[in-house]
Design a protein around this motif. Structure first.
Motif, PDB file in Angstrom:
ATOM      1  N   ILE A  61      73.463 -38.238  10.242  1.00 27.56           N
ATOM      2  CA  ILE A  61      73.666 -37.482   9.003  1.00 27.56           C
ATOM      3  C   ILE A  61      74.257 -36.127   9.381  1.00 27.56           C
ATOM      4  CG2 ILE A  61      72.577 -36.484   6.965  1.00 27.56           C
ATOM      5  CD1 ILE A  61      70.325 -38.555   7.366  1.00 27.56           C
ATOM      6  N   ALA A  62      75.460 -35.867   8.879  1.00 27.71           N
ATOM      7  CA  ALA A  62      76.112 -34.582   9.133  1.00 27.71           C
ATOM      8  C   ALA A  62      75.991 -33.714   7.891  1.00 27.71           C
ATOM      9  CB  ALA A  62      77.581 -34.806   9.479  1.00 27.71           C
ATOM     10  N   GLN A  63      75.703 -32.459   8.087  1.00 28.96           N
ATOM     11  CA  GLN A  63      75.654 -31.509   6.979  1.00 28.96           C
ATOM     12  C   GLN A  63      75.899 -30.125   7.533  1.00 28.96           C
ATOM     13  OE1 GLN A  63      71.628 -32.394   5.719  1.00 28.96           O
ATOM     14  NE2 GLN A  63      70.852 -30.556   6.688  1.00 28.96           N
ATOM     15  N   LYS A  64      76.323 -29.231   6.648  1.00 25.01           N
ATOM     16  CA  LYS A  64      76.634 -27.883   7.107  1.00 25.01           C
ATOM     17  C   LYS A  64      75.378 -27.191   7.597  1.00 25.01           C
ATOM     18  CE  LYS A  64      78.744 -26.700   3.284  1.00 25.01           C
ATOM     19  NZ  LYS A  64      79.551 -25.938   2.305  1.00 25.01           N
ATOM     20  N   TRP A  65      75.269 -26.805   8.864  1.00 25.05           N
ATOM     21  CA  TRP A  65      76.143 -27.113   9.957  1.00 25.05           C
ATOM     22  C   TRP A  65      75.267 -27.604  11.092  1.00 25.05           C
ATOM     23  CZ3 TRP A  65      77.124 -22.784   6.842  1.00 25.05           C
ATOM     24  CH2 TRP A  65      78.351 -22.823   6.161  1.00 25.05           C
ATOM     25  N   SER A  66      74.805 -28.828  10.942  1.00 22.21           N
ATOM     26  CA  SER A  66      73.937 -29.418  11.958  1.00 22.21           C
ATOM     27  C   SER A  66      74.058 -30.932  11.898  1.00 22.21           C
ATOM     28  CB  SER A  66      72.478 -29.000  11.723  1.00 22.21           C
ATOM     29  OG  SER A  66      71.997 -29.543  10.505  1.00 22.21           O
ATOM     30  N   TRP A  67      73.522 -31.561  12.956  1.00 25.66           N
ATOM     31  CA  TRP A  67      73.504 -33.014  13.048  1.00 25.66           C
ATOM     32  C   TRP A  67      72.063 -33.502  13.003  1.00 25.66           C
ATOM     33  CZ3 TRP A  67      78.183 -35.271  12.942  1.00 25.66           C
ATOM     34  CH2 TRP A  67      79.290 -34.547  13.391  1.00 25.66           C
ATOM     35  N   SER A  68      71.854 -34.636  12.360  1.00 31.26           N
ATOM     36  CA  SER A  68      70.557 -35.308  12.399  1.00 31.26           C
ATOM     37  C   SER A  68      70.785 -36.752  12.821  1.00 31.26           C
ATOM     38  CB  SER A  68      69.882 -35.275  11.019  1.00 31.26           C
ATOM     39  OG  SER A  68      69.514 -33.959  10.675  1.00 31.26           O
TER      40      SER A  68
ATOM     41  N   ILE B  74      62.098 -41.885  14.121  1.00 32.79           N
ATOM     42  CA  ILE B  74      62.297 -40.594  14.774  1.00 32.79           C
ATOM     43  C   ILE B  74      63.573 -39.956  14.249  1.00 32.79           C
ATOM     44  CG2 ILE B  74      62.767 -39.449  16.981  1.00 32.79           C
ATOM     45  CD1 ILE B  74      61.240 -41.755  18.336  1.00 32.79           C
ATOM     46  N   THR B  75      63.528 -38.643  14.023  1.00 34.21           N
ATOM     47  CA  THR B  75      64.726 -37.880  13.699  1.00 34.21           C
ATOM     48  C   THR B  75      64.890 -36.800  14.755  1.00 34.21           C
ATOM     49  OG1 THR B  75      64.411 -38.254  11.332  1.00 34.21           O
ATOM     50  CG2 THR B  75      65.895 -36.480  11.976  1.00 34.21           C
TER      51      THR B  75
ATOM     52  N   GLU C 121      60.707 -22.538  16.874  1.00 37.98           N
ATOM     53  CA  GLU C 121      61.876 -21.829  17.412  1.00 37.98           C
ATOM     54  C   GLU C 121      62.960 -22.822  17.813  1.00 37.98           C
ATOM     55  OE1 GLU C 121      61.028 -19.440  20.781  1.00 37.98           O
ATOM     56  OE2 GLU C 121      62.980 -18.430  20.761  1.00 37.98           O
ATOM     57  N   LYS C 122      62.525 -23.923  18.413  1.00 34.64           N
ATOM     58  CA  LYS C 122      63.476 -24.951  18.823  1.00 34.64           C
ATOM     59  C   LYS C 122      64.199 -25.539  17.597  1.00 34.64           C
ATOM     60  CE  LYS C 122      61.482 -27.249  22.022  1.00 34.64           C
ATOM     61  NZ  LYS C 122      60.670 -28.295  22.688  1.00 34.64           N
ATOM     62  N   LEU C 123      63.454 -25.808  16.558  1.00 37.36           N
ATOM     63  CA  LEU C 123      64.058 -26.363  15.342  1.00 37.36           C
ATOM     64  C   LEU C 123      65.009 -25.357  14.701  1.00 37.36           C
ATOM     65  CD1 LEU C 123      60.882 -28.045  13.817  1.00 37.36           C
ATOM     66  CD2 LEU C 123      62.910 -29.229  14.691  1.00 37.36           C
ATOM     67  N   TYR C 124      64.627 -24.092  14.711  1.00 39.10           N
ATOM     68  CA  TYR C 124      65.489 -23.051  14.134  1.00 39.10           C
ATOM     69  C   TYR C 124      66.857 -23.045  14.809  1.00 39.10           C
ATOM     70  CZ  TYR C 124      67.443 -18.387  13.469  1.00 39.10           C
ATOM     71  OH  TYR C 124      68.302 -17.338  13.211  1.00 39.10           O
ATOM     72  N   LYS C 125      66.862 -23.193  16.115  1.00 36.63           N
ATOM     73  CA  LYS C 125      68.126 -23.129  16.855  1.00 36.63           C
ATOM     74  C   LYS C 125      68.922 -24.425  16.769  1.00 36.63           C
ATOM     75  CE  LYS C 125      66.447 -19.741  20.215  1.00 36.63           C
ATOM     76  NZ  LYS C 125      66.035 -19.504  21.606  1.00 36.63           N
ATOM     77  N   ARG C 126      68.238 -25.543  16.630  1.00 34.30           N
ATOM     78  CA  ARG C 126      68.933 -26.830  16.721  1.00 34.30           C
ATOM     79  C   ARG C 126      69.235 -27.479  15.381  1.00 34.30           C
ATOM     80  NH1 ARG C 126      65.563 -29.861  21.503  1.00 34.30           N
ATOM     81  NH2 ARG C 126      65.578 -28.166  23.025  1.00 34.30           N
TER      82      ARG C 126
ATOM     83  N   GLY D 143      63.318 -36.127   4.479  1.00 40.05           N
ATOM     84  CA  GLY D 143      63.457 -37.291   5.330  1.00 40.05           C
ATOM     85  C   GLY D 143      63.938 -36.981   6.737  1.00 40.05           C
ATOM     86  N   GLN D 144      64.283 -35.710   6.998  1.00 39.15           N
ATOM     87  CA  GLN D 144      64.772 -35.351   8.325  1.00 39.15           C
ATOM     88  C   GLN D 144      63.736 -34.541   9.103  1.00 39.15           C
ATOM     89  OE1 GLN D 144      68.791 -33.701   8.280  1.00 39.15           O
ATOM     90  NE2 GLN D 144      69.069 -34.457   6.206  1.00 39.15           N
ATOM     91  N   LEU D 145      62.852 -33.863   8.409  1.00 44.38           N
ATOM     92  CA  LEU D 145      61.779 -33.110   9.060  1.00 44.38           C
ATOM     93  C   LEU D 145      60.449 -33.643   8.543  1.00 44.38           C
ATOM     94  CD1 LEU D 145      63.118 -29.423   8.794  1.00 44.38           C
ATOM     95  CD2 LEU D 145      63.199 -30.937  10.785  1.00 44.38           C
TER      96      LEU D 145
END
Length: 423
Positions: free
Chosen positions: A121-128, A136-137, A271-276, A345-347
């Motif tokens: 799933i692509a969205q501005k501006w990250s990948w899932s 798992i996501t 913090e990891k989620l914030y950056k990624r 559905g992603q977190l």
């Protein structure tokens, strides 16, 4: 490529692969050779004819230049042999290039029936990357080597394009449509020592708000994965990694990834989620708001009353943060455009809890630890004494925060609230 290296290459057959290796990262998939070989052949053909045409042009310019005593020569109007030669040879080359391209295209388009499927799933501006079998996501693409992988790509907003240079694969992610792409990695990414495989060794790009570096965004070692379709102001930071494991390593990753608690404290995971997960592209952590197409800072607003364009004012608390992550259009902050994508559905609840604790920590609030799961001893964690609900630690913390806000004014540190997230 240095001159000493070139001097050791004594034939075009040696030189072409060497030049290709200098321009391309080494191929690491079973289909990369289709792209590499055809690219090399076309480059050689183009170079040959470029040199030939330029040389003939210079020769004729010199030979037939105007000079004293020179008279124009009669030129023939037609030559069958010449016409056939310069028509048939290019035709043969074009047919051969088409055939090779067709063979490579078919090989790269048809995934094996036993391919392991991953939804992208692509969205501005990250990948899932969602693994349906395991639930798992992940913000990075994790795959086993020597296994066919089929990616099912979609977008929630605008057109993006997934590109993994080392595998020579690229495919658009289009809203309202599913595209497919497959590859089979041949080299585990932790076995790669050549710096050309990884931009991290050569660049240290910093996001416009200075909040994170390229390496921070990727977070792990692996093959670079980019968006190659301009998708807005944060396009250049839509980068992540493809991590390739051996079979045992992939099983271990799945085991760890299925439980955020196994990845560290809530603050570390947040913090990891914030950056990624793309938060850094809009929400700064230094108190700088980005009105309009950006977002409010994660720092400095926790606990504030916030005004909205489509709802009554509301305090930034745990409830508001959760709603902004899962249903961001429910409350639109005044002064900001409604561009925040949903992470429904992603977190999972633990990850939302971790993000909330990270936001709290930026506002000098004491982050909380994981709440006990059902059946765990409460002494196993440093969390509140609130009972864990069925959804796990996150719900327990949320309940704790809500109660704290209502009847414990003397506890500013737990006076739950939140910072934003709106956009």
């Amino acid at each position: 490529m240095t001159l000493p290296v070139l001097s050791n290459l004594t034939s075009p057959a040696q030189m072409a692969p060497a030049l290709l290796a200098e321009w391309f990262r080494p191929g690491a998939s079973t289909t990369a050779h289709h792209v590499d070989n055809l690219f090399m052949v076309i480059s050689v053909i183009c170079t040959f004819f470029f040199v030939l045409i330029i040389a003939l042009m210079l020769l004729f310019m010199w030979k037939y230049r105007a000079r004293p005593g020179h008279r124009e020569e009669h030129t023939s109007h037609h030559n069958n042999a010449l016409e056939i030669t310069w028509s048939v040879i290019p035709l043969i080359l074009a047919i051969w290039i088409f055939f090779q391209g067709f063979v490579g295209y078919i090989a790269m388009r048809n995934a094996p029936a036993n391919a392991y499927e991953i939804e992208v799933i692509a969205q501005k501006w990250s990948w899932s990357f969602y693994y349906p079998k395991e639930g798992i996501t992940s913000a990075e693409l994790h795959v086993p080597k020597d296994t066919p992988i089929k990616l099912i790509l979609s977008s929630t907003d605008v057109i993006h394009s997934l590109y993994i240079p080392a595998f020579r694969v690229k495919m658009d992610c289009v809203p309202g449509r599913y595209n497919e792409l497959w590859f089979e990695a041949t080299v585990a990414s932790d076995k790669v020592e050549d710096g050309k495989w990884d931009n991290d060794d050569q660049t240290e790009n910093v996001y416009s708000d200075g909040s994170a570096t390229y390496k921070d965004a990727a977070g792990v070692d692996g093959y670079d994965l980019f968006c190659t379709e301009y998708c807005g102001t944060g396009h250049s930071s839509m980068i992540t990694k493809c991590v390739v494991y051996d079979a045992a390593g992939f099983e271990q990753w799945k085991k760890t990834a299925s439980d955020p608690r196994a990845q560290g404290t809530p603050l570390e995971v947040g913090e990891k989620l914030y950056k990624r997960r793309g938060c850094a592209q809009c929400h700064s952590i230094d108190g700088t708001d980005n009105p309009g197409a950006g977002g409010p800072s994660f720092k400095g607003h926790y606990g504030e009353m916030v005004e909205f364009t489509n709802a009554e004012p509301h305090k930034m608390d745990a409830e508001y943060i959760r709603e902004s992550i899962l249903n961001p259009q429910a409350k639109i902050r005044k002064g900001y455009k409604p561009i925040m994508p949903t992470f429904q559905g992603q977190l999972n609840e633990d990850e939302i809890f971790a993000l909330r604790q990270y936001i709290r920590s930026l506002n000098e609030e004491q982050p909380e630890d994981w709440a006990p799961k059902e059946g765990e001893e409460e002494g196993d964690t440093a969390e509140s004494s609130e009972p864990a609900e069925t959804s796990g630690a996150a719900d327990a913390e949320e309940a704790s925060d809500a109660e704290g806000a209502a009847d414990a004014p003397e506890e500013p540190a737990s006076d739950e609230e939140s910072t934003q997230s709106e956009t």
